[in-house]
Every structure is written in structure tokens, then in C-alpha cells.
Design an enzyme around this catalytic site. Structure first.
Site, PDB file in Angstrom:
ATOM      1  N   GLU A  82       6.289 -18.963  68.801  1.00  0.00           N
ATOM      2  CA  GLU A  82       7.451 -17.781  68.480  1.00  0.00           C
ATOM      3  C   GLU A  82       7.152 -16.665  69.104  1.00  0.00           C
ATOM      4  OE1 GLU A  82       7.529 -18.320  64.258  1.00  0.00           O
ATOM      5  OE2 GLU A  82       9.030 -19.877  64.271  1.00  0.00           O
ATOM      6  N   GLU A 113     -10.255 -34.304  63.161  1.00  0.00           N
ATOM      7  CA  GLU A 113     -10.818 -33.151  62.968  1.00  0.00           C
ATOM      8  C   GLU A 113     -12.171 -33.142  62.489  1.00  0.00           C
ATOM      9  OE1 GLU A 113     -10.630 -32.927  58.049  1.00  0.00           O
ATOM     10  OE2 GLU A 113      -8.511 -32.740  58.689  1.00  0.00           O
TER      11      GLU A 113
END
Length: 271
Positions: A82, A113
Site C-alpha cells: 500500500e 516457516e
């Protein structure tokens, strides 16, 4: 140092959820969510330290990298994505990386992960340097991908920070600037996409927005460098010019389209 306890894995303060009405469930979730902003407020001094350090590095050409897995990784990518449309920054200044690569944004990648060396490999693809900053995001504070990434980054002279919901966690103790947001047990036990994730989103909003203001990407309270990528944003920019320069809407819109940004239009029209 106090013994590390995973608050994020502690039993919910609410029980027999499957027996509750819809209204009771929603009120319970909302009751827990009300605790989040207050918890984030308590870490403002740590956030301030990070933003000030980031601003110095940004002015030298440094970049901000977020690294995380699962929800935490996705939130970092969301915040990074953004920045260009909101503040007109190049896409390569704030970058979000997730364990398992871009495919993990939509679909979980099993055991991604748990890789302690992959984060540094991912960072190295960007020719990372000592002006850059790495912010690890992990509600648990124990995610191997994140821990390995911040460890390698710190050893190579980068500034490191960690956003976690477990005070005293391995992530908090291994970075230069720990940001420990204690939101308490989740409404559904261990579901850190809820309060923990919300707290991370709030913290990331604060970090990136304050940073962009500090480096001059906001004038007054307006997004003067936003990308004019749709009609809504063109209208918003036009209204900014009407207010700033006391001109009519049609003239402001023409000027905005001619000069390409609110900042440039104001600069040219004030000459």
C-alpha cells in the site's frame, strides 16, 4: 529476565463457544478486540525509536523489509503493497517477504516457516545492505523463518526490529528494537489471526505512515504524492487542489492531470 511464556497459546477467557448464540459470540470477540488498541499504545516508545531510526536510513537510500510467516507475513506484504499507491514511493523501498514465497500469500505452504536459513536467502535476492532495516513479525515470537532472518540481518550490520505478542520471546530478545504487544489470550485459543494479527496491523500502519510523513510524503494532512490510478483518487487529488489553491474544480482537475501529482501541481501553480 522473566520466564518466557506463550501468552498467545493460553486458554481463551471465553468457553463453551459452540453453545453460544451468534450475538454472544460477536460481543465476545468485540470485547477482546477492545483491548488491542490499548496494548499497542503501550509500545509507542518502541515504535518511535524504530521510526526515527528508519527515517535516517531511508534518507540514505535504505529500505524497509518485513519478514513473516502465515498471517504475520501476509500483513507485512499488505502494508508494503500500500505504500506506492498511497505515498507515491517506488515498489522497492518497502518490501514484504513471506515464508514459502508469494504462493503462500493465498495458500499456506507446509513447513515453510520452519526453515531457519530461507529468510536470509530471500533478503539476499534484493542485494541487501547496511542501510536497510529488517522487521520480523511473529505473534509467537518463535517462528524459525523470522528468527533466522533477523539473526542473519543483525550479524550483517542491519538494523533489526521484531513485532511479537509474547513478551520475552526469542524474537524480542534477538533484535535491536523489540516491539512486544501483549494482547492476552485469543478469543479462540491460539488463533493469532485475531487480536494478535489486529495488533500487528495497527503497529504496521503506525510504522509506515509515520515514516512516510517523516520523510516528507505528506503535506499538512494530505497524500500529495499518491498515485492517480483511478477516478476516486483523481477526485481526491482534485479536491486537495481546490482546497489548497482556492481554485474551481474543473481547473484543478485539469492541472492535476497535466502535472501528474498534487505536489507537482501545487509547486507549478504557486510559481
Amino acid at each position: 529476565m522473566a520466564e518466557f511464556k506463550k501468552i498467545t497459546e493460553q486458554a481463551s477467557l471465553h468457553d463453551h463457544l459452540e453453545q453460544q448464540s451468534t450475538g454472544a459470540l460477536l460481543r465476545g470477540i468485540n470485547q477482546e478486540d477492545k483491548k488491542v488498541a490499548e496494548a499497542v499504545g503501550k509500545v509507542v516508545p518502541q515504535l518511535e525509536k524504530l521510526v526515527d531510526a528508519l527515517a535516517v536510513r531511508f534518507r540514505k537510500g535504505g529500505r524497509l523489509f518485513y519478514i513473516g510467516a502465515g498471517t504475520s507475513g501476509r500483513l507485512g506484504i499488505l502494508d508494503a503493497s500500500e505504500i506506492p499507491p498511497t505515498f507515491g514511493m517506488p515498489h522497492d523501498r518497502v518490501i514484504g517477504l513471506i515464508a514459502g514465497g508469494d504462493g503462500a500469500i493465498r495458500k499456506a505452504v507446509e513447513f515453510a516457516e520452519d526453515n531457519t536459513i530461507q529468510a536470509w536467502k530471500d533478503l539476499m535476492e534484493f542485494n541487501i545492505n547496511s542501510n536497510d532495516t529488517v522487521v520480523g513479525i511473529a505473534a509467537s515470537g518463535t517462528t524459525p523463518y523470522v528468527l533466522g532472518g533477523v539473526k542473519d540481518a543483525k550479524e550483517n550490520g542491519l538494523l533489526t526490529a521484531g513485532i511479537t505478542n509474547n513478551p520475552g520471546s526469542p524474537l524480542a530478545t534477538s533484535v535491536d528494537i523489540p516491539i512486544e504487544i501483549e494482547v492476552g489470550p485469543e478469543f479462540v485459543t491460539g488463533s493469532t489471526r485475531m487480536k494478535s494479527g489486529t495488533s500487528q496491523k495497527l503497529a504496521l500502519n503506525m510504522i509506515s505512515t509515520a515514516l512516510m510523513i517523516k520523510i516528507g510524503r505528506v503535506k499538512g494532512n494530505k497524500m500529495v504524492d499518491m498515485q492517480l490510478s483511478n477516478n476516486k483518487l483523481v477526485d481526491r487529488g482534485t479536491r486537495y487542489l481546490v482546497e489548497a489553491l482556492d481554485m474551481d474544480y474543473a481547473s484543478a482537475e485539469r492541472a492535476l492531470k497535466k502535472y501528474g501529482s498534487v505536489r507537482e501541481a501545487i509547486s507549478q501553480l504557486k510559481r
